[in-house]
Design a protein around this motif. Structure first.
Motif, mmCIF file in Angstrom:
data_model
loop_
_atom_site.group_PDB
_atom_site.id
_atom_site.type_symbol
_atom_site.label_atom_id
_atom_site.label_comp_id
_atom_site.label_asym_id
_atom_site.label_seq_id
_atom_site.Cartn_x
_atom_site.Cartn_y
_atom_site.Cartn_z
ATOM 1 N N ARG A 122 28.543 53.522 41.718
ATOM 2 C CA ARG A 122 28.604 53.087 43.121
ATOM 3 C C ARG A 122 29.286 51.726 43.221
ATOM 4 O O ARG A 122 29.098 50.858 42.375
ATOM 5 C CB ARG A 122 27.196 52.972 43.722
ATOM 6 C CG ARG A 122 26.370 54.219 43.618
ATOM 7 C CD ARG A 122 26.910 55.311 44.516
ATOM 8 N NE ARG A 122 26.125 56.526 44.351
ATOM 9 C CZ ARG A 122 25.614 57.196 45.356
ATOM 10 N NH1 ARG A 122 25.803 56.807 46.579
ATOM 11 N NH2 ARG A 122 24.929 58.288 45.122
ATOM 12 N N TRP A 123 30.054 51.517 44.270
ATOM 13 C CA TRP A 123 30.797 50.270 44.412
ATOM 14 C C TRP A 123 29.856 49.085 44.641
ATOM 15 O O TRP A 123 30.163 47.970 44.263
ATOM 16 C CB TRP A 123 31.809 50.368 45.560
ATOM 17 C CG TRP A 123 31.173 50.533 46.909
ATOM 18 C CD1 TRP A 123 30.884 51.711 47.535
ATOM 19 C CD2 TRP A 123 30.742 49.494 47.784
ATOM 20 N NE1 TRP A 123 30.296 51.478 48.739
ATOM 21 C CE2 TRP A 123 30.198 50.120 48.928
ATOM 22 C CE3 TRP A 123 30.754 48.110 47.732
ATOM 23 C CZ2 TRP A 123 29.685 49.402 49.988
ATOM 24 C CZ3 TRP A 123 30.233 47.392 48.791
ATOM 25 C CH2 TRP A 123 29.717 48.044 49.906
ATOM 26 N N TRP A 124 28.699 49.325 45.208
ATOM 27 C CA TRP A 124 27.772 48.241 45.501
ATOM 28 C C TRP A 124 26.800 47.974 44.355
ATOM 29 O O TRP A 124 26.062 47.001 44.378
ATOM 30 C CB TRP A 124 26.990 48.544 46.781
ATOM 31 C CG TRP A 124 26.415 49.924 46.834
ATOM 32 C CD1 TRP A 124 26.943 50.989 47.460
ATOM 33 C CD2 TRP A 124 25.202 50.390 46.227
ATOM 34 N NE1 TRP A 124 26.146 52.102 47.286
ATOM 35 C CE2 TRP A 124 25.069 51.758 46.532
ATOM 36 C CE3 TRP A 124 24.221 49.784 45.451
ATOM 37 C CZ2 TRP A 124 23.997 52.516 46.096
ATOM 38 C CZ3 TRP A 124 23.160 50.555 45.015
ATOM 39 C CH2 TRP A 124 23.054 51.896 45.340
ATOM 40 N N ASP A 125 26.812 48.835 43.356
ATOM 41 C CA ASP A 125 25.903 48.684 42.221
ATOM 42 C C ASP A 125 26.512 47.725 41.201
ATOM 43 O O ASP A 125 27.675 47.857 40.832
ATOM 44 C CB ASP A 125 25.654 50.047 41.580
ATOM 45 C CG ASP A 125 24.317 50.137 40.873
ATOM 46 O OD1 ASP A 125 23.703 49.078 40.653
ATOM 47 O OD2 ASP A 125 23.904 51.252 40.545
ATOM 48 N N VAL A 126 25.750 46.766 40.760
ATOM 49 C CA VAL A 126 26.260 45.714 39.880
ATOM 50 C C VAL A 126 26.390 46.232 38.446
ATOM 51 O O VAL A 126 25.445 46.758 37.873
ATOM 52 C CB VAL A 126 25.315 44.486 39.909
ATOM 53 C CG1 VAL A 126 25.827 43.402 38.998
ATOM 54 C CG2 VAL A 126 25.167 43.972 41.323
ATOM 55 N N ASP A 127 27.600 46.089 37.867
ATOM 56 C CA ASP A 127 27.806 46.425 36.458
ATOM 57 C C ASP A 127 27.076 45.390 35.609
ATOM 58 O O ASP A 127 26.899 44.248 36.026
ATOM 59 C CB ASP A 127 29.289 46.420 36.113
ATOM 60 C CG ASP A 127 30.059 47.451 36.916
ATOM 61 O OD1 ASP A 127 29.430 48.384 37.430
ATOM 62 O OD2 ASP A 127 31.286 47.319 37.019
ATOM 63 N N SER A 128 26.667 45.776 34.401
ATOM 64 C CA SER A 128 25.876 44.846 33.598
ATOM 65 C C SER A 128 26.306 44.859 32.143
ATOM 66 O O SER A 128 26.883 45.831 31.656
ATOM 67 C CB SER A 128 24.385 45.184 33.701
ATOM 68 O OG SER A 128 24.143 46.457 33.148
ATOM 69 N N ASP A 129 26.025 43.763 31.473
ATOM 70 C CA ASP A 129 26.247 43.610 30.039
ATOM 71 C C ASP A 129 24.936 43.132 29.430
ATOM 72 O O ASP A 129 24.276 42.252 29.970
ATOM 73 C CB ASP A 129 27.330 42.565 29.747
ATOM 74 C CG ASP A 129 28.675 42.946 30.352
ATOM 75 O OD1 ASP A 129 28.946 44.145 30.430
ATOM 76 O OD2 ASP A 129 29.423 42.045 30.743
ATOM 77 N N SER A 130 24.574 43.719 28.296
ATOM 78 C CA SER A 130 23.350 43.278 27.622
ATOM 79 C C SER A 130 23.613 41.974 26.886
ATOM 80 O O SER A 130 24.767 41.576 26.693
ATOM 81 C CB SER A 130 22.868 44.343 26.633
ATOM 82 O OG SER A 130 23.748 44.396 25.516
ATOM 83 N N ALA A 131 22.559 41.346 26.470
ATOM 84 C CA ALA A 131 22.706 40.148 25.635
ATOM 85 C C ALA A 131 23.220 40.589 24.263
ATOM 86 O O ALA A 131 22.828 41.639 23.759
ATOM 87 C CB ALA A 131 21.364 39.438 25.500
ATOM 88 N N PRO A 132 24.114 39.815 23.652
ATOM 89 C CA PRO A 132 24.592 40.196 22.317
ATOM 90 C C PRO A 132 23.433 40.197 21.317
ATOM 91 O O PRO A 132 22.564 39.339 21.350
ATOM 92 C CB PRO A 132 25.602 39.106 21.963
ATOM 93 C CG PRO A 132 25.935 38.434 23.239
ATOM 94 C CD PRO A 132 24.765 38.607 24.134
ATOM 95 N N ALA A 133 23.428 41.200 20.448
ATOM 96 C CA ALA A 133 22.401 41.307 19.412
ATOM 97 C C ALA A 133 23.098 41.434 18.064
ATOM 98 O O ALA A 133 24.132 42.088 17.952
ATOM 99 C CB ALA A 133 21.512 42.508 19.667
ATOM 100 N N GLU A 134 22.539 40.803 17.061
ATOM 101 C CA GLU A 134 23.135 40.833 15.731
ATOM 102 C C GLU A 134 22.524 41.957 14.910
ATOM 103 O O GLU A 134 21.312 42.029 14.738
ATOM 104 C CB GLU A 134 22.962 39.487 15.035
ATOM 105 C CG GLU A 134 23.766 38.389 15.683
ATOM 106 C CD GLU A 134 23.723 37.086 14.929
ATOM 107 O OE1 GLU A 134 23.089 37.018 13.859
ATOM 108 O OE2 GLU A 134 24.321 36.114 15.416
#
Length: 141
Positions: free
Chosen positions: A100-112
């Motif tokens: 959806r255009w109104w839904d915010v894309d997300s990125d997780s925190a980097p994990a090692e």
């Protein structure tokens, strides 16, 4: 009275022509974009090649690197399962693109992901998920 009616008619005609011109322009400009191939599974070989090129190593020297990851999309939730079979540490990050255009894309925190380590990264959208992928980065010792 007749003069006023002509002015109103002329104004309405101009307004209709402007709106029609804008509609035609919008139709001409709104050609559908070419389809984009979206990967749902990380390309670990590509990540290894990109890291080797960034480190300045040539193709003759092979240094295996990169956790193997798979993504599972269930409804509006995404889970990435990663396993690093190599001795080097890999920093992985889950990226989620929502439909959806109104839904915010997300990125997780980097994990090692250290040697022989399993990781589970999660992300979600409010509604449908469009695509999900995992990015890799080499961690300097």
């Amino acid at each position: 009275m007749y003069r006023r009616a002509r002015k109103v008619a002329a104004s309405l005609t101009v307004a209709v022509l402007i709106v029609a011109g804008l509609a035609v322009t919008a139709l001409v400009r709104d050609d559908p974009p070419p389809p984009v191939k979206k990967a749902s599974v990380a390309d670990t070989a590509g990540a290894a090649r990109a890291t080797a090129a960034a480190d300045g190593r040539d193709g003759g020297e092979r240094d295996p690197f990169g956790a193997s990851c798979r993504t599972a999309i269930k409804g509006s939730s995404v889970t990435a399962y990663c396993h690093n079979p190599y001795p080097g540490t890999d920093r992985v990050q889950l990226h989620v693109e929502c439909a959806r255009w109104w839904d915010v894309d997300s990125d997780s925190a980097p994990a090692e992901a250290g040697p022989a380590r399993h990781l589970q990264l999660t992300g979600r959208c409010w509604k449908e998920v469009d695509s999900a992928w995992v990015s890799h980065a080499r961690v300097d010792p």
